[in-house]
Design an enzyme around this catalytic site. Structure first.
Site, mmCIF file in Angstrom:
data_model
loop_
_atom_site.group_PDB
_atom_site.id
_atom_site.type_symbol
_atom_site.label_atom_id
_atom_site.label_comp_id
_atom_site.label_asym_id
_atom_site.label_seq_id
_atom_site.Cartn_x
_atom_site.Cartn_y
_atom_site.Cartn_z
ATOM 1 N N TYR A 25 0.661 -1.320 -0.070
ATOM 2 C CA TYR A 25 0.116 0.056 -0.037
ATOM 3 C C TYR A 25 0.817 1.207 -0.044
ATOM 4 C CZ TYR A 25 -2.900 -3.726 1.996
ATOM 5 O OH TYR A 25 -3.641 -4.848 2.302
ATOM 6 N N TRP A 50 -3.523 5.978 3.003
ATOM 7 C CA TRP A 50 -4.773 5.555 3.280
ATOM 8 C C TRP A 50 -5.667 5.812 4.616
ATOM 9 C CZ3 TRP A 50 -2.491 2.606 -0.175
ATOM 10 C CH2 TRP A 50 -2.975 1.785 -0.964
ATOM 11 N N SER A 51 -6.976 6.393 4.612
ATOM 12 C CA SER A 51 -7.714 7.273 5.206
ATOM 13 C C SER A 51 -7.412 6.568 6.898
ATOM 14 C CB SER A 51 -9.008 7.498 5.041
ATOM 15 O OG SER A 51 -9.560 8.059 6.024
ATOM 16 N N ASP A 90 -6.145 4.076 8.098
ATOM 17 C CA ASP A 90 -4.539 3.657 8.340
ATOM 18 C C ASP A 90 -3.764 5.071 8.997
ATOM 19 O OD1 ASP A 90 -5.276 2.189 5.834
ATOM 20 O OD2 ASP A 90 -3.442 1.100 6.743
ATOM 21 N N TYR A 128 0.061 0.887 -7.977
ATOM 22 C CA TYR A 128 -1.233 0.310 -7.091
ATOM 23 C C TYR A 128 -2.356 0.146 -7.991
ATOM 24 C CZ TYR A 128 -4.212 -0.644 -3.464
ATOM 25 O OH TYR A 128 -5.086 -1.344 -2.598
ATOM 26 N N ASP A 141 -12.572 -5.428 3.818
ATOM 27 C CA ASP A 141 -12.977 -5.529 2.528
ATOM 28 C C ASP A 141 -13.535 -6.867 2.307
ATOM 29 O OD1 ASP A 141 -11.154 -3.393 2.672
ATOM 30 O OD2 ASP A 141 -9.642 -4.127 1.149
ATOM 31 N N TYR A 179 -7.221 -12.783 4.834
ATOM 32 C CA TYR A 179 -7.537 -11.237 5.139
ATOM 33 C C TYR A 179 -8.461 -11.143 6.137
ATOM 34 C CZ TYR A 179 -6.965 -6.675 2.789
ATOM 35 O OH TYR A 179 -6.569 -5.571 2.466
ATOM 36 N N TRP A 180 -9.815 -10.731 5.927
ATOM 37 C CA TRP A 180 -10.682 -10.314 6.876
ATOM 38 C C TRP A 180 -11.568 -11.419 7.208
ATOM 39 C CZ3 TRP A 180 -9.967 -6.584 10.021
ATOM 40 C CH2 TRP A 180 -8.986 -5.299 9.602
ATOM 41 N N GLU A 228 1.035 -7.217 8.758
ATOM 42 C CA GLU A 228 -0.289 -6.565 8.543
ATOM 43 C C GLU A 228 -1.487 -7.262 9.570
ATOM 44 O OE1 GLU A 228 -1.224 -6.887 4.465
ATOM 45 O OE2 GLU A 228 -3.041 -5.555 4.580
HETATM 46 C C1 DGY Z 1 -8.082 -0.842 -1.692
HETATM 47 O O1 DGY Z 1 -7.524 -1.053 -2.718
HETATM 48 O O2 DGY Z 1 -8.037 0.577 -1.301
HETATM 49 C C2 DGY Z 1 -8.444 -1.237 -0.433
HETATM 50 O O3 DGY Z 1 -8.883 -0.928 0.373
HETATM 51 C C3 DGY Z 1 -7.207 -2.312 0.017
HETATM 52 O O4 DGY Z 1 -7.437 -3.275 0.898
#
Ligand code: DGY
Length: 470
Positions: free
Chosen positions: A63, A67-68, A70, A117, A203, A394-395, A438
């Site tokens: 990443y 990110w917000s 984060d 990304y 996610d 992941y989640w 992570e």
């Molecule tokens: C994204 O691609 O922004 C997702 O939130 C990554 O987990």
């Protein structure tokens, strides 16, 4: 939001092998590995390595932009070691706030090469939206944990510079709340909707399986794109291609109308009231009520809004038959059946009625999540007893530091320092064994995902500093 200081015991003895992928690791020789100083050093080194001129990247590899949510968690970590960075972190994020008040979930770093990304700035194309900032951003939001983070950062380092930073942030934090309250309440019941699973922060949680099933998509659509995540992490630990095809389809649906919210209710295929995002919105009002007097504003309206959000959460998302909170799928007109860790999020609200608070503690202590005053591992992200629990993906099962930190805050504010202490010890032991990963295997504690992850380091610093024996 509370951050108590009397919640538990020192970490116990590690006795099982772990197999985390390489990355910054604590020294695991007996004694030294238990040393809070060494762990703190590891956390600070991880934060330093992820600092990028005016913000932190969650991870250099996976990443590489901002990110917000984060940034909010990372700001809490910075407040322990370099408070000025906490304010720069939040300041840079809020400079990318849209005119309507939304805080985008990604702010792209223009210095990075195209393709660094997926989905990148070309895909989001935020410039086509009215009121988007000059910086390229996504068009989605994430849970508004920034006001609680700003409040905790200020309380940790209550300087004049911190107060000035709070004064600059306050109107922006209020605008963020206003956006969620006025543009996203598609159910007209006092809660904000998420329009994409990425807005929940979790996610690929099983909570989204049922509402996502209604989004037409084909995994083959992903052949047109190159996923960035699976180039760095085992695909078995990440969302599937079918998940991604749906994520992409949902962004396309929103982008097509230039990220306008006005007509989403009638046409968008994913509209869900998320317990975590709304609990964060309530916690933000509580934090703003604490911040307001410091910046010459009236705390009263924040207290009133906080009470209304808590009442709406209980009325719309609490299921008395399961004793937990569940997302409400507006398209299907029902609560989502999966019992994920999202359901525990309202525990953060200090005004959550005792009935719901004790039901959530019971849910957390059940075999589904395994909370105890002495526990081997932090809470998983999904019900361990569910057939769709996946320890690596992941989640859908792995343990995450931010969610455990969140639940711990809730336990402290609801008078359970014994359980908060067990959680704290298990979080520290997890990172001692595997490093600042992570996410983590919920049974073995092996590190998964990125090996040098910002919020893991930041929140480790926070729980280490909150040492009942120190
Ligand atoms: C994204 O691609 O922004 C997702 O939130 C990554 O987990």
């Amino acid at each position: 939001m509370s951050a108590g200081t009397t919640d538990g015991r020192r970490a116990g003895t590690a006795d099982r092998p772990r197999t985390g992928a390489p990355g910054p690791r604590a020294d695991t020789t007996p004694g030294a590995a238990r040393d809070a100083v060494a762990l703190r050093r590891l956390a600070v080194a991880t934060l330093e390595a992820n600092w990028e001129h005016d913000h932190s990247v969650p991870s250099r590899t996976l990443y590489p932009h901002q990110w917000s949510w984060d940034s909010a968690f990372i700001a809490i970590g910075w407040s322990h070691v370099r408070p000025e960075r906490a304010w720069r972190e939040l300041g840079s994020l809020f400079r990318a706030q849209w005119v309507d008040g939304r805080v985008p979930h990604i702010v792209f770093n223009p210095a990075l090469r195209v393709g660094s990304y997926f989905p990148g700035p070309q895909f989001w194309d935020s410039a086509l939206a009215e009121g988007a900032p000059a910086a390229a951003t996504s068009g989605l939001v994430q849970p508004p944990v920034h006001a609680p983070a700003a409040w905790l950062a200020y309380r940790r380092a209550p300087t004049g510079a911190g107060r000035a930073a709070l004064a600059r942030l306050y109107p922006r934090l209020v605008a963020q709340q206003r956006y969620l309250a006025t543009r996203r309440d598609f159910g007209a019941g006092g809660l904000a909707c998420i329009v994409h699973p990425w807005e929940s922060g979790l996610d690929n949680s099983p909570a989204w399986d049922a509402p996502l099933a209604a989004v037409p998509a084909d995994a083959a659509a992903m052949r047109a794109y190159r996923r960035h995540d699976t180039a760095h992490v085992d695909a078995a630990h990440r969302p599937t291609d079918l998940d991604y095809a749906r994520y992409v389809a949902l962004v396309a649906s929103y982008r097509e109308r230039r990220y306008r919210d006005e007509d989403l209710a009638g046409r968008h295929p994913f509209l869900v009231e998320c317990p975590l995002l709304n609990a964060a919105t309530g916690a933000a009002e509580h934090a703003l009520a604490r911040i307001a007097p410091l910046v010459g504003a009236d705390p009263g309206p924040h207290r009133e809004r906080a009470a209304r959000i808590t009442e709406a959460l209980v009325r719309r998302l609490y299921d008395p038959t399961t004793g937990t909170f569940q997302p409400r799928d507006l398209r299907a007109g029902r609560l989502v059946p999966a019992r994920t860790v999202l359901g525990l999020a309202p525990l953060i609200l200090p005004d959550l009625p005792a009935r719901q608070a004790s039901a959530l503690v019971a849910e957390a202590c059940s075999p589904r999540f395994g909370l105890a005053a002495r526990m081997d591992r932090p809470l998983p992200s999904h019900d361990r007893t569910a057939p769709d629990f996946e320890a690596l993906r992941y989640w859908r099962g792995p343990s995450w530091m931010n969610i455990n930190w969140w639940v711990r805050q809730g336990l402290l504010s609801h008078g359970r320092p014994d359980l908060a202490g067990g959680l704290r010890d298990s979080m520290i032991e997890l990172v001692t064994g595997a490093g600042c990963h992570e996410y983590f295997h919920p049974d073995t504690g092996a590190g998964l995902g990125s090996p040098a992850f910002g919020w893991t380091a930041a929140l480790l610093l926070d729980v280490l500093a909150d040492d009942p024996a120190g």
